[in-house]
Design an enzyme around this catalytic site. Structure first.
Site, PDB file in Angstrom:
ATOM      1  N   GLU A   1       3.403  -5.998   7.581  1.00 21.90           N
ATOM      2  CA  GLU A   1       2.693  -4.950   8.323  1.00 21.90           C
ATOM      3  C   GLU A   1       3.133  -4.817   9.786  1.00 21.90           C
ATOM      4  O   GLU A   1       3.128  -3.715  10.340  1.00 21.90           O
ATOM      5  CB  GLU A   1       1.182  -5.192   8.260  1.00 21.90           C
TER       6      GLU A   1
ATOM      7  N   GLU B   1      -2.030  -9.341  -0.590  1.00 19.45           N
ATOM      8  CA  GLU B   1      -3.469  -9.445  -0.334  1.00 19.45           C
ATOM      9  C   GLU B   1      -4.257  -9.367  -1.639  1.00 19.45           C
ATOM     10  O   GLU B   1      -5.258 -10.062  -1.825  1.00 19.45           O
ATOM     11  CB  GLU B   1      -3.899  -8.346   0.630  1.00 19.45           C
TER      12      GLU B   1
ATOM     13  N   GLY C   1      -0.351  -5.124   0.892  1.00 16.47           N
ATOM     14  CA  GLY C   1      -1.547  -5.059   0.059  1.00 16.47           C
ATOM     15  C   GLY C   1      -1.374  -5.737  -1.284  1.00 16.47           C
ATOM     16  O   GLY C   1      -2.356  -6.191  -1.888  1.00 16.47           O
TER      17      GLY C   1
ATOM     18  N   ALA D   1       0.842  -1.188   0.000  1.00 14.01           N
ATOM     19  CA  ALA D   1       0.000   0.000   0.000  1.00 14.01           C
ATOM     20  C   ALA D   1       0.881   1.243   0.000  1.00 14.01           C
ATOM     21  O   ALA D   1       2.045   1.197   0.408  1.00 14.01           O
ATOM     22  CB  ALA D   1      -0.917   0.004   1.214  1.00 14.01           C
TER      23      ALA D   1
END
Length: 255
Positions: A135, A115, A112, A66
């Site tokens: 993370e 993911e 992300g 992200a």
């Protein structure tokens, strides 16, 4: 329709969405999420598109994570909104698409990015791919479904190890644990992904759509009954009639 952070290419029954932010290793920001979501809506309503491939531009990164700059100063309320909107706008949409979405993981798939790949129905990776959920090194946990999808793919123990350690794993290790389906040299990745997509594209789109929904319920108490229901429903549809007729006539079906 034009997009700012992605490229959309349609080839016969296939469509390729390429995340195109090479200057930031294709990091996901709000606009990129919106672009991918809008492209999926466009392709979902396009009857000529049977299979979707999702990849990143260049040879270094699928999605490096992200875009941290966008949320570095968020509080709890805005952070929860970010995760919820991302899941509902894109990640859950991919998983529940009526058409298969294949991730061609060309390099880093972190946070992300991993993911996003896990939300896809199938994952192929390049030999230089590195996958992980870092993370916890930021004092966070995955927010786009990572804690839920990773255990289903690799088991709870390995998922815990990956999330708690934040370590990246190489593509071959990802294949060994079931996180990706196949690994290819970077120069062959998209070709091999398109070969799989082409094979899928000539099968019954209605049956595949039902199969996606049934598989998504495989870890719930509705799974078996849904399979029975869909199996029966398909007997009333044109694809089943064409498929069975083609089999009996010893020809390829025309779906």
């Amino acid at each position: 329709m034009s997009y700012e952070n992605i490229l959309l290419k349609k080839e016969d029954k296939l469509s390729i969405i390429t995340i195109n932010r090479p200057e930031s290793l294709n990091a996901l920001n709000a606009k990129t999420i919106q672009d991918i979501s809008a492209a999926l809506d466009e392709l979902d309503s396009d009857s000529s598109c049977r299979v979707i491939i999702l990849t990143g531009s260049g040879e270094k990164s699928f999605v490096a994570g992200a875009d941290i700059k966008e949320f570095s100063d968020f509080g709890q309320e805005k952070a929860e909104e970010l995760a919820r909107n991302g899941q509902n706008t894109l990640f859950n949409k991919i998983e529940n698409m009526s058409k298969p979405v294949i991730a061609a993981v060309n390099g880093f798939a972190l946070g992300g990015g991993l993911e996003l790949a896990m939300a896809c129905h199938i994952r192929y990776a390049s030999e230089n791919a590195r996958l992980g959920l870092p993370e916890v090194t930021l004092g966070l946990i995955p927010g786009y479904g990572g804690t839920q999808r990773l255990p289903k793919l690799v088991g709870k123990g390995i998922a815990n190890e990956m999330i708690f350690s934040a370590k990246m794993i190489p593509a071959q290790k990802a294949k060994e644990i079931g996180l990706v389906n196949e690994v290819y040299p970077i120069e062959e990745l998209l070709t091999k992904t398109k070969e799989l997509a082409s094979t899928i594209a000539y099968n019954s789109p209605m049956a595949i759509s039902k199969a996606i929904n049934a598989v998504n319920l495989s870890d719930t108490d509705k799974g078996f009954e849904t399979e029975i229901k869909y199996f029966g429903e398909l007997f009333e549809m044109d694809d089943k009639k064409e498929g069975v007729t083609a089999f009996l006539e010893k020809r390829k079906p025309n779906f």
